[in-house]
Design a protein around this motif. Structure first.
Motif, PDB file in Angstrom:
ATOM      1  N   MET A 154       1.759 -94.672 -10.225  1.00 26.36           N
ATOM      2  CA  MET A 154       3.089 -94.471  -9.633  1.00 26.36           C
ATOM      3  C   MET A 154       2.993 -94.066  -8.158  1.00 26.36           C
ATOM      4  N   LEU A 155       1.801 -94.192  -7.544  1.00 22.41           N
ATOM      5  CA  LEU A 155       1.621 -93.755  -6.157  1.00 22.41           C
ATOM      6  C   LEU A 155       1.661 -94.884  -5.134  1.00 22.41           C
ATOM      7  N   TYR A 156       1.888 -96.114  -5.578  1.00 26.92           N
ATOM      8  CA  TYR A 156       2.033 -97.193  -4.599  1.00 26.92           C
ATOM      9  C   TYR A 156       3.222 -96.878  -3.689  1.00 26.92           C
ATOM     10  N   PRO A 157       3.181 -97.319  -2.427  1.00 28.72           N
ATOM     11  CA  PRO A 157       4.227 -96.940  -1.463  1.00 28.72           C
ATOM     12  C   PRO A 157       5.653 -97.150  -1.954  1.00 28.72           C
ATOM     13  N   ASN A 198      -6.597 -95.569 -17.375  1.00 23.57           N
ATOM     14  CA  ASN A 198      -6.863 -96.737 -16.530  1.00 23.57           C
ATOM     15  C   ASN A 198      -6.180 -96.556 -15.177  1.00 23.57           C
ATOM     16  N   ASP A 199      -6.960 -96.625 -14.120  1.00 23.11           N
ATOM     17  CA  ASP A 199      -6.454 -96.320 -12.782  1.00 23.11           C
ATOM     18  C   ASP A 199      -6.751 -97.464 -11.813  1.00 23.11           C
ATOM     19  N   GLN A 200      -5.721 -98.210 -11.449  1.00 24.93           N
ATOM     20  CA  GLN A 200      -5.864 -99.306 -10.495  1.00 24.93           C
ATOM     21  C   GLN A 200      -5.654 -98.819  -9.066  1.00 24.93           C
ATOM     22  N   PHE A 201      -4.931 -97.731  -8.918  1.00 25.19           N
ATOM     23  CA  PHE A 201      -4.637 -97.230  -7.571  1.00 25.19           C
ATOM     24  C   PHE A 201      -5.903 -96.728  -6.882  1.00 25.19           C
ATOM     25  N   LEU A 202      -6.842 -96.177  -7.619  1.00 27.21           N
ATOM     26  CA  LEU A 202      -8.099 -95.740  -7.012  1.00 27.21           C
ATOM     27  C   LEU A 202      -8.884 -96.933  -6.480  1.00 27.21           C
ATOM     28  N   ALA A 203      -8.778 -98.091  -7.166  1.00 30.39           N
ATOM     29  CA  ALA A 203      -9.413 -99.318  -6.655  1.00 30.39           C
ATOM     30  C   ALA A 203      -8.698 -99.794  -5.388  1.00 30.39           C
ATOM     31  N   TYR A 204      -7.404 -99.596  -5.347  1.00 27.76           N
ATOM     32  CA  TYR A 204      -6.604 -99.893  -4.144  1.00 27.76           C
ATOM     33  C   TYR A 204      -7.138 -99.087  -2.958  1.00 27.76           C
ATOM     34  N   LEU A 205      -7.482 -97.819  -3.199  1.00 24.77           N
ATOM     35  CA  LEU A 205      -8.021 -96.975  -2.130  1.00 24.77           C
ATOM     36  C   LEU A 205      -9.445 -97.361  -1.757  1.00 24.77           C
ATOM     37  N   CYS A 206     -10.146 -98.059  -2.651  1.00 25.13           N
ATOM     38  CA  CYS A 206     -11.489 -98.547  -2.318  1.00 25.13           C
ATOM     39  C   CYS A 206     -11.436 -99.693  -1.315  1.00 25.13           C
ATOM     40  N   ASP A 207     -10.293-100.362  -1.233  1.00 23.93           N
ATOM     41  CA  ASP A 207     -10.142-101.568  -0.417  1.00 23.93           C
ATOM     42  C   ASP A 207      -9.710-101.196   1.000  1.00 23.93           C
ATOM     43  N   ASN A 220      -2.120 -90.962   5.520  1.00 25.35           N
ATOM     44  CA  ASN A 220      -3.574 -90.827   5.574  1.00 25.35           C
ATOM     45  C   ASN A 220      -4.160 -91.094   4.184  1.00 25.35           C
ATOM     46  N   PRO A 221      -5.063 -92.075   4.049  1.00 23.70           N
ATOM     47  CA  PRO A 221      -5.654 -92.356   2.732  1.00 23.70           C
ATOM     48  C   PRO A 221      -6.369 -91.157   2.107  1.00 23.70           C
ATOM     49  N   VAL A 222      -6.911 -90.282   2.941  1.00 21.05           N
ATOM     50  CA  VAL A 222      -7.568 -89.090   2.406  1.00 21.05           C
ATOM     51  C   VAL A 222      -6.532 -88.194   1.725  1.00 21.05           C
ATOM     52  N   GLU A 223      -5.346 -88.111   2.323  1.00 21.59           N
ATOM     53  CA  GLU A 223      -4.262 -87.344   1.694  1.00 21.59           C
ATOM     54  C   GLU A 223      -3.849 -87.987   0.369  1.00 21.59           C
ATOM     55  N   LEU A 224      -3.803 -89.301   0.363  1.00 21.55           N
ATOM     56  CA  LEU A 224      -3.466 -90.013  -0.877  1.00 21.55           C
ATOM     57  C   LEU A 224      -4.515 -89.756  -1.951  1.00 21.55           C
ATOM     58  N   ALA A 225      -5.781 -89.749  -1.538  1.00 20.60           N
ATOM     59  CA  ALA A 225      -6.852 -89.454  -2.485  1.00 20.60           C
ATOM     60  C   ALA A 225      -6.667 -88.059  -3.079  1.00 20.60           C
ATOM     61  N   GLY A 226      -6.241 -87.124  -2.242  1.00 20.77           N
ATOM     62  CA  GLY A 226      -5.961 -85.775  -2.724  1.00 20.77           C
ATOM     63  C   GLY A 226      -4.823 -85.757  -3.728  1.00 20.77           C
ATOM     64  N   CYS A 227      -3.823 -86.599  -3.503  1.00 20.27           N
ATOM     65  CA  CYS A 227      -2.708 -86.715  -4.455  1.00 20.27           C
ATOM     66  C   CYS A 227      -3.203 -87.225  -5.803  1.00 20.27           C
ATOM     67  N   CYS A 228      -4.131 -88.184  -5.765  1.00 16.33           N
ATOM     68  CA  CYS A 228      -4.706 -88.729  -7.005  1.00 16.33           C
ATOM     69  C   CYS A 228      -5.421 -87.639  -7.783  1.00 16.33           C
ATOM     70  N   VAL A 229      -6.215 -86.860  -7.085  1.00 12.94           N
ATOM     71  CA  VAL A 229      -6.958 -85.770  -7.723  1.00 12.94           C
ATOM     72  C   VAL A 229      -5.995 -84.751  -8.323  1.00 12.94           C
ATOM     73  N   LYS A 230      -4.971 -84.395  -7.574  1.00 18.69           N
ATOM     74  CA  LYS A 230      -4.020 -83.394  -8.043  1.00 18.69           C
ATOM     75  C   LYS A 230      -3.292 -83.861  -9.298  1.00 18.69           C
ATOM     76  N   ALA A 231      -2.840 -85.118  -9.299  1.00 15.58           N
ATOM     77  CA  ALA A 231      -2.089 -85.638 -10.451  1.00 15.58           C
ATOM     78  C   ALA A 231      -2.953 -85.674 -11.705  1.00 15.58           C
ATOM     79  N   LEU A 232      -4.177 -86.179 -11.581  1.00 16.73           N
ATOM     80  CA  LEU A 232      -5.058 -86.269 -12.743  1.00 16.73           C
ATOM     81  C   LEU A 232      -5.515 -84.895 -13.220  1.00 16.73           C
ATOM     82  N   ASN A 233      -5.864 -84.021 -12.286  1.00 17.70           N
ATOM     83  CA  ASN A 233      -6.305 -82.680 -12.684  1.00 17.70           C
ATOM     84  C   ASN A 233      -5.177 -81.919 -13.371  1.00 17.70           C
ATOM     85  N   MET A 234      -3.958 -82.118 -12.903  1.00 16.85           N
ATOM     86  CA  MET A 234      -2.821 -81.453 -13.538  1.00 16.85           C
ATOM     87  C   MET A 234      -2.598 -82.013 -14.945  1.00 16.85           C
ATOM     88  N   ALA A 235      -2.735 -83.327 -15.077  1.00 14.62           N
ATOM     89  CA  ALA A 235      -2.542 -83.953 -16.388  1.00 14.62           C
ATOM     90  C   ALA A 235      -3.562 -83.465 -17.407  1.00 14.62           C
TER      91      ALA A 235
END
Length: 378
Positions: A154-157, A198-207, A220-235
């Motif tokens: 759900m993190l795509y722009p 299953n996480d496709q958005f992390l592959a999006y950040l690999c590109d 900033n992609p680094v900020e987005l990466a932090g959002c990914c970590v926060k969402a998964l860690n919270m879950a």
């Protein structure tokens, strides 16, 4: 350093294996026809469920015959690997769009999800009934694995920049994390002890192309990466200690085509060593698009295993035992062999249309995966 509260007993009981498929399988023609007939109102929902149940029962038998110790329902009740789950969450709805998603060589059906309200887990979500059926069908002779999309989907722009949350990204991440925590808890209460995210958005950040686009749009992609970590860690915060969790980083899988390319360096630096309660990573290494094994060295201090996706679900060609073993040996230069395992690169049918692979080849690849794992790890 990434850590997990999963007990060793749970790791041995629920995932004490070195080979694993990713979850989805090609749908039989009978199942496809039943789903189309239901959509066209030719048959009732009860008839569709009967067909789905019979096909899932058959799939469980096939997985048993092929020595799969972890089994799924093949996504046989889904049209999409992610939308069917996401659109049943409160505050998210599915809708038709003008154009489908453009993969490398094909375009998907014109459908997507959107945020309409505050996001909650729906206590009547059909994932619970679907898991119950799988659990009962397996009857304890293997581990029933439930696959669900990552909250990061759900993190795509166009999804995170929705009207309801109006740019409040922190609140959005908070609600996504709590929603998925409730989903995981509800599945656990139904007896589920193995979750695959299953996480496709992390592959999006690999590109690099998409990281550049995010920068151009002010994120900033680094900020987005932090959002990914926060969402998964919270879950996964305070998950039960006997719940095993795997994370599959998916590069796009529709009609044997793909979406993203790029090595794992970016997420190895900013994501993998910050995620908590991930016991196993499924990483695709079937083509040069994924880069080399070097990023595995950055997981030396982590507790998680890495299963190498060396067997393609996109091609009819069946890999050879020698080429797979050679690549496993190469990967062991960066992460010890005991921390590695073998998996398929992705599912065979992340969407109901399926990849351009025959049913016979599908089973040959499953058999090959299990045989190679026994040869390498015993």
């Amino acid at each position: 350093m990434t850590t997990s509260n999963t007990t060793q007993a749970a790791k041995t009981q629920y995932a004490g294996n070195k080979a694993e498929h990713i979850g989805s399988f090609l749908r039989a023609l009978k199942l496809k026809k039943a789903r189309y007939d239901f959509a066209d109102r030719v048959i009732y929902e009860e008839t569709l469920r009967q067909v789905e149940n019979a096909e899932i029962d058959n799939l469980v038998d096939i997985q048993l015959d092929l020595d799969c110790s972890v089994m799924t329902d093949g996504d046989f009740r889904r049209a999409w690997w992610h939308f069917d789950f996401l659109e049943q969450l409160d505050g998210i709805e599915g809708h038709k769009i003008r154009d489908g998603l453009k993969y490398k060589d094909v375009i998907s059906k014109p459908y997507d999800v959107r945020v309409t309200d505050k996001i909650f887990f729906n206590a009547d979500h059909n994932c619970l009934a679907h898991y119950r059926y799988l659990h009962q069908a397996i009857e304890g002779f293997a581990t029933a694995k439930y696959c669900l999309p990552s909250p990061n989907m759900m993190l795509y722009p166009y999804l995170r920049n929705n009207r309801y949350y109006a740019g409040d990204l922190d609140a959005y991440i908070q609600d996504l994390g709590l929603c998925f925590r409730e989903a995981i808890t509800a599945l656990y209460d139904q007896g589920c002890r193995y979750i695959q995210i299953n996480d496709q958005f992390l592959a999006y950040l690999c590109d690099e192309r998409y990281r550049t686009q995010e920068l151009e749009q002010g994120m900033n992609p680094v900020e987005l990466a932090g959002c990914c970590v926060k969402a998964l860690n919270m879950a996964l915060d305070n998950k039960p200690a006997d719940l095993f969790v795997a994370l599959h980083i998916e590069r796009g899988n529709f009609s044997s085509s793909w979406l993203y390319q790029g090595d794992y360096d970016f997420i190895a630096d900013h994501v993998l060593n910050e995620l908590q309660n991930i016991d196993r990573y499924f990483l695709e290494f079937d083509t040069e698009r994924a880069g080399g094994f070097e990023p595995l060295a950055k997981l030396q201090s982590a507790q998680a295993e890495v299963f190498l996706g060396l067997i393609s679900t996109k091609t009819e060609r069946v890999e050879t035992r020698s080429e797979i073993i050679t690549r496993i040996q190469t990967a062991s230069n960066f992460l010890p062999l005991e921390r590695l395992g073998l998996c398929l690169q992705s599912g065979f049918a992340s969407m109901e249309e399926g990849n351009k692979v025959s049913y016979d080849t599908q089973w040959k690849k499953i058999k090959l995966m299990n045989e190679v794992a026994k040869e390498v790890w015993g």
